[in-house]
Enzyme design. Structure first.
Site, PDB file in Angstrom:
ATOM      1  N   GLU A 232       0.822  -1.212   0.000  1.00  0.00           N
ATOM      2  CA  GLU A 232       0.000   0.000   0.000  1.00  0.00           C
ATOM      3  C   GLU A 232       0.860   1.270   0.000  1.00  0.00           C
ATOM      4  OE1 GLU A 232      -2.952  -0.129  -0.763  1.00  0.00           O
ATOM      5  OE2 GLU A 232      -3.378  -2.254  -0.407  1.00  0.00           O
ATOM      6  N   HIS A 241      -0.479  -1.246  -9.745  1.00  0.00           N
ATOM      7  CA  HIS A 241      -0.292  -2.697  -9.698  1.00  0.00           C
ATOM      8  C   HIS A 241       0.558  -3.127 -10.882  1.00  0.00           C
ATOM      9  CE1 HIS A 241      -4.079  -2.850  -7.107  1.00  0.00           C
ATOM     10  NE2 HIS A 241      -3.051  -3.174  -6.358  1.00  0.00           N
ATOM     11  N   TRP A 243       0.321  -5.325 -13.046  1.00  0.00           N
ATOM     12  CA  TRP A 243      -0.337  -5.646 -14.314  1.00  0.00           C
ATOM     13  C   TRP A 243      -0.962  -4.425 -14.983  1.00  0.00           C
ATOM     14  CZ3 TRP A 243      -2.102  -6.824  -9.490  1.00  0.00           C
ATOM     15  CH2 TRP A 243      -3.347  -6.360  -9.118  1.00  0.00           C
ATOM     16  N   THR A 265       9.460  -3.858 -15.474  1.00  0.00           N
ATOM     17  CA  THR A 265       8.608  -4.977 -15.073  1.00  0.00           C
ATOM     18  C   THR A 265       7.928  -5.529 -16.328  1.00  0.00           C
ATOM     19  OG1 THR A 265       6.662  -3.593 -14.664  1.00  0.00           O
ATOM     20  CG2 THR A 265       8.181  -3.921 -12.830  1.00  0.00           C
ATOM     21  N   ASP A 302       2.039 -13.059   1.283  1.00  0.00           N
ATOM     22  CA  ASP A 302       3.126 -12.267   1.875  1.00  0.00           C
ATOM     23  C   ASP A 302       4.495 -12.929   1.726  1.00  0.00           C
ATOM     24  OD1 ASP A 302       1.322 -10.367   2.629  1.00  0.00           O
ATOM     25  OD2 ASP A 302       1.835 -10.400   4.759  1.00  0.00           O
TER      26      ASP A 302
END
Ligand SMILES: [Zn+2]
Length: 547
Positions: A232, A241, A243, A265, A302
């Site tokens: 966050e 994000h 994607w 990325t 996580d």
């Protein structure tokens, strides 16, 4: 044009609403993008800010200027909104979250070792750090934690009450000086969301479900390693994000806002859940290395989140040089007044990230924040919910000075784990007396230390004829056997060979009642044990033969 935009956002909002209501029954990783769409549709100021000067322009402008490459420490205030005692997360749990952030943003996190070799060169220290506020907006002392007993047992998603003391939440501290984190129970077990820059100042910050806050503690697996907060904060510093939030299309990447940022990325179709095995391919990245599902800005569990890329770090640092640049000069994390007695444990130097030994010599740094000289400090340390050891440090620590303390060896197991350190002095400031470090033991070349713990018996001891100590190590070693009092003063010392199973008598004839430590130190291991001596006039029998 504007009407067209509004209609598009209304449609997106409708999609977002369906999305939210559709999956609230399960855990929802993050709702930042949905919150962004909602604000774009409903909040004209936000729309204007986000679309215009605050985002697109400042990114391209700032990226053209030089980036100052110094470490930035962001003062953090945590607002704990609780209706039950479980929701009232402890100071230690809050500190564990700060520890996770500092590990993740420094790339000191153990999970970064699992980044596939194709991307290993991308692992970078962001030079962004976090510290609980030590002064409030008025300049008074603070521990950076606001606790609000609220009548609201569960806050709705995007509930404005979260940010309002009058409505059962907690008012934000100025965003120019602090990162605000609200921790509460969220409807439908949503894990959290962030407000992007451009938001109203009274709602700027991030909201985290208490069940996904901190490392271990009350947090629920698989979101119990503090990575919801890491993710966050990425949004709060304008990361998308991974994607690209493009409805599972391959059209957008996570760098849609500026052309300046480095897009390092891979293109990705949609979010990744659970943990994956490398390489993971999708319709947007059809050949290895495939998608970067272990990036902090994906939705994996996580334990499978591992790193930010240099492009993402560039974006976050750009934000800290642009719209959030006032944080760089905030003094929110600096003590306003010194206390007389305040020793802090402020960093772990070993273990961090990885070790190849199961025989660890932990190293921490202690700091004298107070105005008086410190001469002794007791440190309890060990694996989370495992064996805890006590070490008595003694020396001279002047006000403002710090020192590294190497602690006696501790045996650990292979795998990923957390070591905790706690000062047991009852000084004036308790919040800085605890720190933890997540690390991994890989390919252990030294393993004989596990189970090599020193025991003392009988303990407490009442006879002056003495106490026995025994090491459970499996190897013989020439050792120094030393006895210290509770102040850390050396009382006796002898050098001897210790073989497996040997019981070693310690004569207590000249000792007074009290707490003592025996330390056995050799080339293979070093360890301590604490015992209590309560002299008794009626007890005369002692351990004639410790075996
Ligand atoms: Zn997110």
């Amino acid at each position: 044009m504007h009407q067209q935009l509004s209609r598009n956002f209304s449609i997106l909002l409708l999609i977002a609403s369906c999305f939210i209501s559709g999956i609230l029954s399960a855990q929802t990783r993050c709702l930042s993008h949905e919150l962004h769409l909602k604000k774009m549709a409903e909040d004209a100021n936000y729309h204007k800010n986000f679309e215009k000067e605050n985002i697109r322009n400042f990114l391209s402008e700032i990226s053209a200027t030089s980036m100052i490459d110094t470490t930035v420490t962001i003062p953090v205030v945590v607002h704990v909104l609780y209706n039950t005692s479980k929701q009232n997360v402890s100071d230690e749990e809050i500190q564990s979250q700060i520890d996770v952030l500092n590990e993740d943003f420094a790339a000191h996190n153990a999970s970064s070792l699992d980044v596939p070799t194709d991307w290993i060169n991308l692992i970078t220290d962001s030079k962004i750090r976090f510290k609980l506020a030590q002064r409030d907006p008025s300049g008074n002392n603070s521990n950076g934690v606001i606790r609000v007993s609220s009548a609201i047992s569960e806050f709705q998603i995007f509930d404005p009450a979260i940010y309002s003391t009058a409505l059962g939440g907690s008012d934000a501290w100025p965003r120019s000086k602090y990162l605000n984190i609200w921790v509460c129970q969220l409807e439908g077990n949503a894990l959290g969301y962030a407000n992007f820059p451009g938001s109203n100042a009274s709602q700027d910050g991030i909201v985290i479900n208490y069940k996904a806050f901190g490392r271990n503690g009350n947090a629920n697996p698989p979101y119990n390693l503090g990575r919801t907060c890491t993710h966050e904060i990425g949004h709060w510093l304008i990361l998308s994000h991974i994607w690209g939030d493009d409805n599972n299309d391959c059209s957008a990447s996570d760098f849609p806002i500026t052309q300046q940022a480095i897009d390092d990325t891979p293109n990705q179709e949609g979010p990744t859940f659970r943990c994956k095995r490398f390489p993971e391919l999708d319709n947007c990245s059809t050949t290895p290395p495939g998608i970067m599902y272990m990036n902090f800005m994906d939705y994996t569990d996580d334990k499978c989140m591992m790193f930010y890329t240099p492009g993402q770090i560039f974006r976050m640092r750009t934000t800290l040089n642009g719209i959030r640049d006032s944080l760089k000069i905030s003094n929110g994390h600096v003590l306003p007044n010194l206390y007389i007695s305040d020793v802090a444990i402020d960093s772990v130097l070993n273990p961090v990230k990885i070790t190849s030994t199961m025989c660890l010599d932990p190293v921490v740094r202690i700091l004298n924040n107070g105005t008086s000289t410190i001469t002794d400090v007791s440190i309890i340390y060990g694996l989370q919910s495992g064996l805890q050891k006590t070490f008595q440090w003694s020396g001279t620590l002047l006000p403002g000075a710090s020192t590294q303390v190497t602690l006696p060896t501790l045996g650990v197991n292979a795998g990923t784990q957390v070591m905790e350190f706690r000062l047991i002095e009852s000084d004036d400031v308790l919040v800085n007396n605890y720190i933890s470090s997540g690390f991994k033991v890989n390919n252990a070349s030294v393993s004989n230390c596990s189970g090599g713990n020193l025991i003392a018996y009988p303990n407490p001891v009442t006879s002056q004829q003495g106490i026995c100590i025994k090491s459970q190590n499996k190897q013989s070693q020439l050792s120094w056997v030393s006895v210290y009092n509770a102040l850390g003063q050396l009382l006796s010392e002898k050098r001897m060979m210790i073989n497996p199973g040997d019981g070693i008598p310690i004569d207590l004839t000249n000792y007074r009642g009290g707490v003592y430590f025996v330390n056995v130190e050799g080339d293979l291991y070093s360890e301590s044990v604490r015992f209590i001596y309560i002299p008794s006039e009626t007890t005369t029998e002692g351990p004639e033969n410790c075996n």
